[in-house]
Design a protein around this motif. Structure first.
Motif, PDB file in Angstrom:
ATOM      1  N   HIS A 266       0.678  -1.242   0.268  1.00  0.00           N
ATOM      2  CA  HIS A 266      -0.444  -0.182   0.139  1.00  0.00           C
ATOM      3  C   HIS A 266       0.760   1.216  -0.270  1.00  0.00           C
ATOM      4  N   GLY A 267       0.369   2.180  -0.827  1.00  0.00           N
ATOM      5  CA  GLY A 267       0.912   3.408  -0.767  1.00  0.00           C
ATOM      6  C   GLY A 267       0.771   4.334   0.691  1.00  0.00           C
ATOM      7  N   PRO A 268       1.578   5.242   1.127  1.00  0.00           N
ATOM      8  CA  PRO A 268       1.052   6.016   1.464  1.00  0.00           C
ATOM      9  C   PRO A 268      -0.574   6.427   2.276  1.00  0.00           C
ATOM     10  N   LEU A 269      -0.452   7.048   1.355  1.00  0.00           N
ATOM     11  CA  LEU A 269      -2.839   7.375   1.494  1.00  0.00           C
ATOM     12  C   LEU A 269      -3.846   6.094   2.430  1.00  0.00           C
ATOM     13  N   HIS A 270      -2.920   4.871   1.916  1.00  0.00           N
ATOM     14  CA  HIS A 270      -4.162   4.062   2.098  1.00  0.00           C
ATOM     15  C   HIS A 270      -4.417   3.934   4.018  1.00  0.00           C
ATOM     16  N   LEU A 271      -2.555   3.923   3.737  1.00  0.00           N
ATOM     17  CA  LEU A 271      -2.658   4.488   6.312  1.00  0.00           C
ATOM     18  C   LEU A 271      -3.476   4.929   6.286  1.00  0.00           C
TER      19      LEU A 271
ATOM     20  N   GLN B 198     -14.819   1.948  -4.037  1.00  0.00           N
ATOM     21  CA  GLN B 198     -13.523   1.863  -3.473  1.00  0.00           C
ATOM     22  C   GLN B 198     -13.866   2.743  -2.531  1.00  0.00           C
ATOM     23  N   GLN B 199     -13.919   3.632  -2.256  1.00  0.00           N
ATOM     24  CA  GLN B 199     -13.641   4.503  -0.569  1.00  0.00           C
ATOM     25  C   GLN B 199     -15.151   4.425  -0.033  1.00  0.00           C
ATOM     26  N   LEU B 200     -15.769   3.699  -0.223  1.00  0.00           N
ATOM     27  CA  LEU B 200     -17.651   3.855   0.373  1.00  0.00           C
ATOM     28  C   LEU B 200     -16.749   2.519   0.660  1.00  0.00           C
ATOM     29  N   ARG B 201     -15.771   1.589   0.286  1.00  0.00           N
ATOM     30  CA  ARG B 201     -15.694  -0.068   1.002  1.00  0.00           C
ATOM     31  C   ARG B 201     -14.488   0.121   2.164  1.00  0.00           C
ATOM     32  N   ALA B 202     -13.953   1.465   2.675  1.00  0.00           N
ATOM     33  CA  ALA B 202     -12.458   1.285   3.201  1.00  0.00           C
ATOM     34  C   ALA B 202     -11.784   0.491   4.478  1.00  0.00           C
ATOM     35  N   ASP B 203     -13.757   0.941   5.104  1.00  0.00           N
ATOM     36  CA  ASP B 203     -12.801  -0.240   6.292  1.00  0.00           C
ATOM     37  C   ASP B 203     -12.428  -1.696   6.011  1.00  0.00           C
ATOM     38  N   LEU B 204     -13.594  -2.176   4.770  1.00  0.00           N
ATOM     39  CA  LEU B 204     -12.980  -3.122   3.915  1.00  0.00           C
ATOM     40  C   LEU B 204     -11.948  -3.276   3.609  1.00  0.00           C
ATOM     41  N   LEU B 205     -11.543  -1.916   2.756  1.00  0.00           N
ATOM     42  CA  LEU B 205      -9.867  -2.645   2.458  1.00  0.00           C
ATOM     43  C   LEU B 205      -8.471  -2.211   3.249  1.00  0.00           C
ATOM     44  N   MET B 206      -8.686  -1.874   4.084  1.00  0.00           N
ATOM     45  CA  MET B 206      -8.469  -1.198   5.707  1.00  0.00           C
ATOM     46  C   MET B 206      -7.922  -2.324   6.449  1.00  0.00           C
ATOM     47  N   GLU B 207      -8.940  -3.115   6.091  1.00  0.00           N
ATOM     48  CA  GLU B 207      -8.943  -4.558   7.169  1.00  0.00           C
ATOM     49  C   GLU B 207      -7.296  -5.693   6.958  1.00  0.00           C
ATOM     50  N   GLY B 208      -6.918  -5.922   8.236  1.00  0.00           N
ATOM     51  CA  GLY B 208      -5.852  -6.804   8.040  1.00  0.00           C
ATOM     52  C   GLY B 208      -4.737  -5.834   7.277  1.00  0.00           C
ATOM     53  N   THR B 209      -4.738  -4.864   7.118  1.00  0.00           N
ATOM     54  CA  THR B 209      -3.291  -4.341   6.323  1.00  0.00           C
ATOM     55  C   THR B 209      -2.693  -3.249   7.421  1.00  0.00           C
ATOM     56  N   HIS B 210      -2.034  -2.794   7.220  1.00  0.00           N
ATOM     57  CA  HIS B 210      -0.646  -2.460   8.553  1.00  0.00           C
ATOM     58  C   HIS B 210      -1.492  -0.661   8.695  1.00  0.00           C
ATOM     59  N   THR B 211      -1.506  -0.331   9.923  1.00  0.00           N
ATOM     60  CA  THR B 211      -1.744   1.045  10.018  1.00  0.00           C
ATOM     61  C   THR B 211      -0.384   1.890  11.069  1.00  0.00           C
TER      62      THR B 211
ATOM     63  N   ASP C  98      -7.565   3.977  -3.068  1.00  0.00           N
ATOM     64  CA  ASP C  98      -7.623   4.784  -5.127  1.00  0.00           C
ATOM     65  C   ASP C  98      -8.064   3.441  -5.401  1.00  0.00           C
ATOM     66  N   PRO C  99      -8.684   3.455  -6.823  1.00  0.00           N
ATOM     67  CA  PRO C  99      -9.276   3.061  -7.295  1.00  0.00           C
ATOM     68  C   PRO C  99      -8.933   1.216  -7.333  1.00  0.00           C
ATOM     69  N   PHE C 100      -7.478   0.715  -7.686  1.00  0.00           N
ATOM     70  CA  PHE C 100      -6.596  -0.428  -7.484  1.00  0.00           C
ATOM     71  C   PHE C 100      -6.721  -0.955  -5.929  1.00  0.00           C
ATOM     72  N   CYS C 101      -7.241  -0.561  -5.138  1.00  0.00           N
ATOM     73  CA  CYS C 101      -6.724  -0.987  -4.108  1.00  0.00           C
ATOM     74  C   CYS C 101      -7.668  -2.196  -3.959  1.00  0.00           C
ATOM     75  N   GLY C 102      -7.375  -3.519  -2.813  1.00  0.00           N
ATOM     76  CA  GLY C 102      -8.401  -4.751  -3.053  1.00  0.00           C
ATOM     77  C   GLY C 102      -7.714  -5.641  -4.302  1.00  0.00           C
ATOM     78  N   GLY C 103      -7.423  -4.762  -5.113  1.00  0.00           N
ATOM     79  CA  GLY C 103      -6.770  -5.577  -6.139  1.00  0.00           C
ATOM     80  C   GLY C 103      -5.608  -7.198  -6.014  1.00  0.00           C
ATOM     81  N   THR C 104      -4.781  -6.538  -4.931  1.00  0.00           N
ATOM     82  CA  THR C 104      -4.175  -8.225  -5.268  1.00  0.00           C
ATOM     83  C   THR C 104      -4.935  -9.172  -4.192  1.00  0.00           C
ATOM     84  N   ARG C 105      -5.558  -8.407  -3.036  1.00  0.00           N
ATOM     85  CA  ARG C 105      -7.367  -9.752  -2.696  1.00  0.00           C
ATOM     86  C   ARG C 105      -8.420 -10.073  -3.628  1.00  0.00           C
TER      87      ARG C 105
END
Length: 152
Positions: free
Chosen positions: A47-52, A137-150, A57-64
């Motif tokens: 993840h980039g710094p803004l994710h933290l 993707q922004q509306l799903r920020a809680d899901l997309l941040m789940e399990g990522t480092h902050t 961004d439109p590609f968040c969650g893309g790997t999963r």
């Protein structure tokens, strides 16, 4: 030069593969999807710094999502990022096209009849779709941040 009355999209069968770059990129994409589908997500934070700070961004969650798409779990892939389904299965179609072409020596080629107006409309539609995906993707920020480092 195409005119406004010419067909926008045309499929042709040719004796030469004019899209080798597409096949190579698609093969790499499928290989990466197969690796993460088999062995799991990468052990490093991509993840980039803004994710933290919660900006998706439109590609968040893309790997999963690509992992789920490669495993055939399209509902979960859609949940994380619908673009991944298009990418993984588009890559599969490109590799299948190459396989058929190698066997038959006939290559399915997509020709696009670009005009300035068609180019503008295509860019406008692509931008609307990209912004729509960004909002989703922004509306799903809680899901997309789940399990990522902050850091917070």
């Amino acid at each position: 030069m195409p005119t406004a009355t010419d067909t926008f999209l045309c499929l042709r069968v040719e004796r030469v593969d004019r899209h080798r770059w597409l096949t190579a990129g698609a093969a790499l994409t499928l290989a990466a999807a197969a690796v993460i589908a088999t062995f799991g997500l990468p052990p490093v934070d991509l993840h980039g710094p803004l994710h933290l700070v919660g900006a998706m961004d439109p590609f968040c969650g893309g790997t999963r999502a690509a992992r789920y798409a490669a495993q055939g779990n399209l509902a979960e892939a859609w949940r994380y990022n619908p673009l991944s389904i298009v990418i993984v299965y588009g890559a599969l179609a490109a590799v299948a096209r190459a396989g058929v072409g190698l066997v038959t020596q006939r290559w399915l080629t997509l020709k696009i009849g670009w005009t300035p107006a068609r180019r503008r409309w295509t860019i406008a539609v692509a931008l609307v779709l990209l912004v729509s995906l960004e909002v989703r993707q922004q509306l799903r920020a809680d899901l997309l941040m789940e399990g990522t480092h902050t850091w917070l």
